[in-house]
Scaffold this motif. Structure first.
Motif, PDB file in Angstrom:
ATOM      1  N   LEU A  54       0.830  -1.209   0.000  1.00  0.00           N
ATOM      2  CA  LEU A  54       0.000   0.000   0.000  1.00  0.00           C
ATOM      3  C   LEU A  54       0.863   1.256   0.000  1.00  0.00           C
ATOM      4  N   SER A  55       1.948   1.239   0.750  1.00  0.00           N
ATOM      5  CA  SER A  55       2.806   2.430   0.840  1.00  0.00           C
ATOM      6  C   SER A  55       3.437   2.770  -0.499  1.00  0.00           C
ATOM      7  N   GLU A  56       3.614   1.773  -1.358  1.00  0.00           N
ATOM      8  CA  GLU A  56       4.242   1.977  -2.665  1.00  0.00           C
ATOM      9  C   GLU A  56       3.233   2.216  -3.781  1.00  0.00           C
ATOM     10  N   ALA A  57       1.950   2.032  -3.508  1.00  0.00           N
ATOM     11  CA  ALA A  57       0.907   2.157  -4.531  1.00  0.00           C
ATOM     12  C   ALA A  57       0.514   3.620  -4.739  1.00  0.00           C
ATOM     13  N   PRO A  58       0.080   3.956  -5.950  1.00  0.00           N
ATOM     14  CA  PRO A  58      -0.416   5.309  -6.195  1.00  0.00           C
ATOM     15  C   PRO A  58      -1.566   5.639  -5.244  1.00  0.00           C
ATOM     16  N   GLY A  59      -1.476   6.779  -4.583  1.00  0.00           N
ATOM     17  CA  GLY A  59      -2.511   7.173  -3.638  1.00  0.00           C
ATOM     18  C   GLY A  59      -2.547   6.316  -2.394  1.00  0.00           C
ATOM     19  N   GLN A  60      -1.549   5.432  -2.248  1.00  0.00           N
ATOM     20  CA  GLN A  60      -1.445   4.506  -1.126  1.00  0.00           C
ATOM     21  C   GLN A  60      -2.730   3.711  -0.926  1.00  0.00           C
ATOM     22  N   ARG A  61      -3.288   3.252  -2.045  1.00  0.00           N
ATOM     23  CA  ARG A  61      -4.525   2.460  -2.026  1.00  0.00           C
ATOM     24  C   ARG A  61      -4.473   1.436  -3.140  1.00  0.00           C
ATOM     25  N   LEU A  62      -5.069   0.279  -2.871  1.00  0.00           N
ATOM     26  CA  LEU A  62      -5.161  -0.798  -3.856  1.00  0.00           C
ATOM     27  C   LEU A  62      -6.493  -1.513  -3.698  1.00  0.00           C
ATOM     28  N   ARG A  63      -7.022  -1.958  -4.816  1.00  0.00           N
ATOM     29  CA  ARG A  63      -8.232  -2.776  -4.805  1.00  0.00           C
ATOM     30  C   ARG A  63      -7.927  -4.071  -4.055  1.00  0.00           C
ATOM     31  N   MET A  64      -8.842  -4.502  -3.203  1.00  0.00           N
ATOM     32  CA  MET A  64      -8.622  -5.693  -2.376  1.00  0.00           C
ATOM     33  C   MET A  64      -8.280  -6.913  -3.231  1.00  0.00           C
ATOM     34  N   SER A  65      -8.970  -7.114  -4.339  1.00  0.00           N
ATOM     35  CA  SER A  65      -8.707  -8.288  -5.181  1.00  0.00           C
ATOM     36  C   SER A  65      -7.305  -8.228  -5.781  1.00  0.00           C
ATOM     37  N   GLU A  66      -6.864  -7.059  -6.181  1.00  0.00           N
ATOM     38  CA  GLU A  66      -5.514  -6.893  -6.734  1.00  0.00           C
ATOM     39  C   GLU A  66      -4.458  -7.126  -5.651  1.00  0.00           C
ATOM     40  N   LEU A  67      -4.696  -6.592  -4.472  1.00  0.00           N
ATOM     41  CA  LEU A  67      -3.773  -6.760  -3.362  1.00  0.00           C
ATOM     42  C   LEU A  67      -3.670  -8.232  -2.966  1.00  0.00           C
ATOM     43  N   ALA A  68      -4.789  -8.936  -2.936  1.00  0.00           N
ATOM     44  CA  ALA A  68      -4.781 -10.368  -2.607  1.00  0.00           C
ATOM     45  C   ALA A  68      -3.888 -11.133  -3.583  1.00  0.00           C
ATOM     46  N   SER A  69      -3.979 -10.793  -4.852  1.00  0.00           N
ATOM     47  CA  SER A  69      -3.144 -11.439  -5.859  1.00  0.00           C
ATOM     48  C   SER A  69      -1.670 -11.093  -5.663  1.00  0.00           C
ATOM     49  N   MET A  70      -1.385  -9.844  -5.350  1.00  0.00           N
ATOM     50  CA  MET A  70      -0.004  -9.401  -5.172  1.00  0.00           C
ATOM     51  C   MET A  70       0.680 -10.097  -4.000  1.00  0.00           C
ATOM     52  N   VAL A  71      -0.042 -10.312  -2.919  1.00  0.00           N
ATOM     53  CA  VAL A  71       0.551 -10.914  -1.725  1.00  0.00           C
ATOM     54  C   VAL A  71       0.264 -12.420  -1.632  1.00  0.00           C
ATOM     55  N   VAL A  72      -0.325 -12.971  -2.672  1.00  0.00           N
ATOM     56  CA  VAL A  72      -0.626 -14.394  -2.786  1.00  0.00           C
ATOM     57  C   VAL A  72      -1.405 -14.885  -1.567  1.00  0.00           C
ATOM     58  N   GLN A  73      -2.540 -14.245  -1.350  1.00  0.00           N
ATOM     59  CA  GLN A  73      -3.480 -14.646  -0.302  1.00  0.00           C
ATOM     60  C   GLN A  73      -4.864 -14.773  -0.932  1.00  0.00           C
ATOM     61  N   SER A  74      -5.675 -15.651  -0.375  1.00  0.00           N
ATOM     62  CA  SER A  74      -7.063 -15.708  -0.812  1.00  0.00           C
ATOM     63  C   SER A  74      -7.738 -14.411  -0.392  1.00  0.00           C
ATOM     64  N   ARG A  75      -8.836 -14.086  -1.037  1.00  0.00           N
ATOM     65  CA  ARG A  75      -9.552 -12.854  -0.666  1.00  0.00           C
ATOM     66  C   ARG A  75     -10.049 -12.916   0.764  1.00  0.00           C
ATOM     67  N   SER A  76     -10.501 -14.093   1.203  1.00  0.00           N
ATOM     68  CA  SER A  76     -11.004 -14.189   2.573  1.00  0.00           C
ATOM     69  C   SER A  76      -9.871 -14.031   3.584  1.00  0.00           C
ATOM     70  N   ARG A  77      -8.704 -14.591   3.287  1.00  0.00           N
ATOM     71  CA  ARG A  77      -7.572 -14.426   4.201  1.00  0.00           C
ATOM     72  C   ARG A  77      -7.146 -12.966   4.245  1.00  0.00           C
ATOM     73  N   LEU A  78      -7.119 -12.308   3.082  1.00  0.00           N
ATOM     74  CA  LEU A  78      -6.765 -10.887   3.052  1.00  0.00           C
ATOM     75  C   LEU A  78      -7.767 -10.066   3.855  1.00  0.00           C
ATOM     76  N   GLY A 102     -16.172  -2.021  -6.279  1.00  0.00           N
ATOM     77  CA  GLY A 102     -15.135  -2.744  -5.552  1.00  0.00           C
ATOM     78  C   GLY A 102     -14.750  -2.033  -4.268  1.00  0.00           C
ATOM     79  N   VAL A 103     -13.863  -2.693  -3.531  1.00  0.00           N
ATOM     80  CA  VAL A 103     -13.378  -2.139  -2.266  1.00  0.00           C
ATOM     81  C   VAL A 103     -11.862  -2.008  -2.360  1.00  0.00           C
ATOM     82  N   GLU A 104     -11.377  -0.879  -1.904  1.00  0.00           N
ATOM     83  CA  GLU A 104      -9.944  -0.647  -1.857  1.00  0.00           C
ATOM     84  C   GLU A 104      -9.483  -0.601  -0.407  1.00  0.00           C
ATOM     85  N   LEU A 105      -8.268  -1.026  -0.195  1.00  0.00           N
ATOM     86  CA  LEU A 105      -7.637  -0.887   1.105  1.00  0.00           C
ATOM     87  C   LEU A 105      -6.722   0.324   1.000  1.00  0.00           C
TER      88      LEU A 105
END
Length: 161
Positions: A54-78, A102-105
């Motif tokens: 998140l700290s490196e993302a534009p606006g320090q925000r990322l879509r939850m589904s994209e973030l889950a993929s980036m950190v290799v976690q299921s959406r429910s675990r994220l 969608g939802v962003e973190l």
């Protein structure tokens, strides 16, 4: 549908087996060491990875589904991990700016302060447990090899989604 004959298994030879076991055990021990170094800061490696992304993302925000993929976690675990970070005041969930469905973190100011403080601990642990115990060539070789594995297992990552 044509009958497909099962392929004969190509068993690992002794050298391949030794390398595979070293990779498996080494990655697990490395993750344990990195997680342990962060424990003193009251955070887990999986939580650190999220606020770091998140700290490196534009606006320090990322879509939850994209973030889950980036950190290799299921959406429910994220979602569970994000809840723990929300409880600390480090992140907030918000509707996506782009489509509202969608939802962003989003990293909060407290989260930004936390990542700035904790990053030093993490980077030192990465250096102590990986970077500085290898030659620069060995470290680059591991990075290149794991990029091949990543691209094989997640071809969308290579294409930039």
């Amino acid at each position: 549908m044509a009958d497909q004959q099962p392929q004969e298994v190509r068993w690992l030879d002794e050298a391949e087996q030794a390398s595979w076991r070293a990779i498996l055990r080494g990655t697990r021990l490395l993750e344990e060491a990195l997680d342990g170094a962060l424990r003193g800061s009251g955070i887990q490696l999986t939580e650190y990875e999220i606020i770091s992304m998140l700290s490196e993302a534009p606006g320090q925000r990322l879509r939850m589904s994209e973030l889950a993929s980036m950190v290799v976690q299921s959406r429910s675990r994220l979602t569970h991990t994000a809840k723990r970070l929300e409880d600390r005041g480090w992140v907030a969930r918000q509707s996506c700016l782009a489509d509202k469905r969608g939802v962003e973190l989003v990293l909060t100011p407290a989260g930004k302060e936390a990542i700035e403080r904790i990053a030093e601990v993490h980077v030192q642990s990465v250096r102590d447990n990986l970077v500085d115990i290898l030659t620069p060539e060995q470290f680059m070789a591991i990075g290149h090899a794991m990029a091949i594995v990543r691209d094989h297992l997640d071809p969308e990552e290579r294409s930039g989604r």
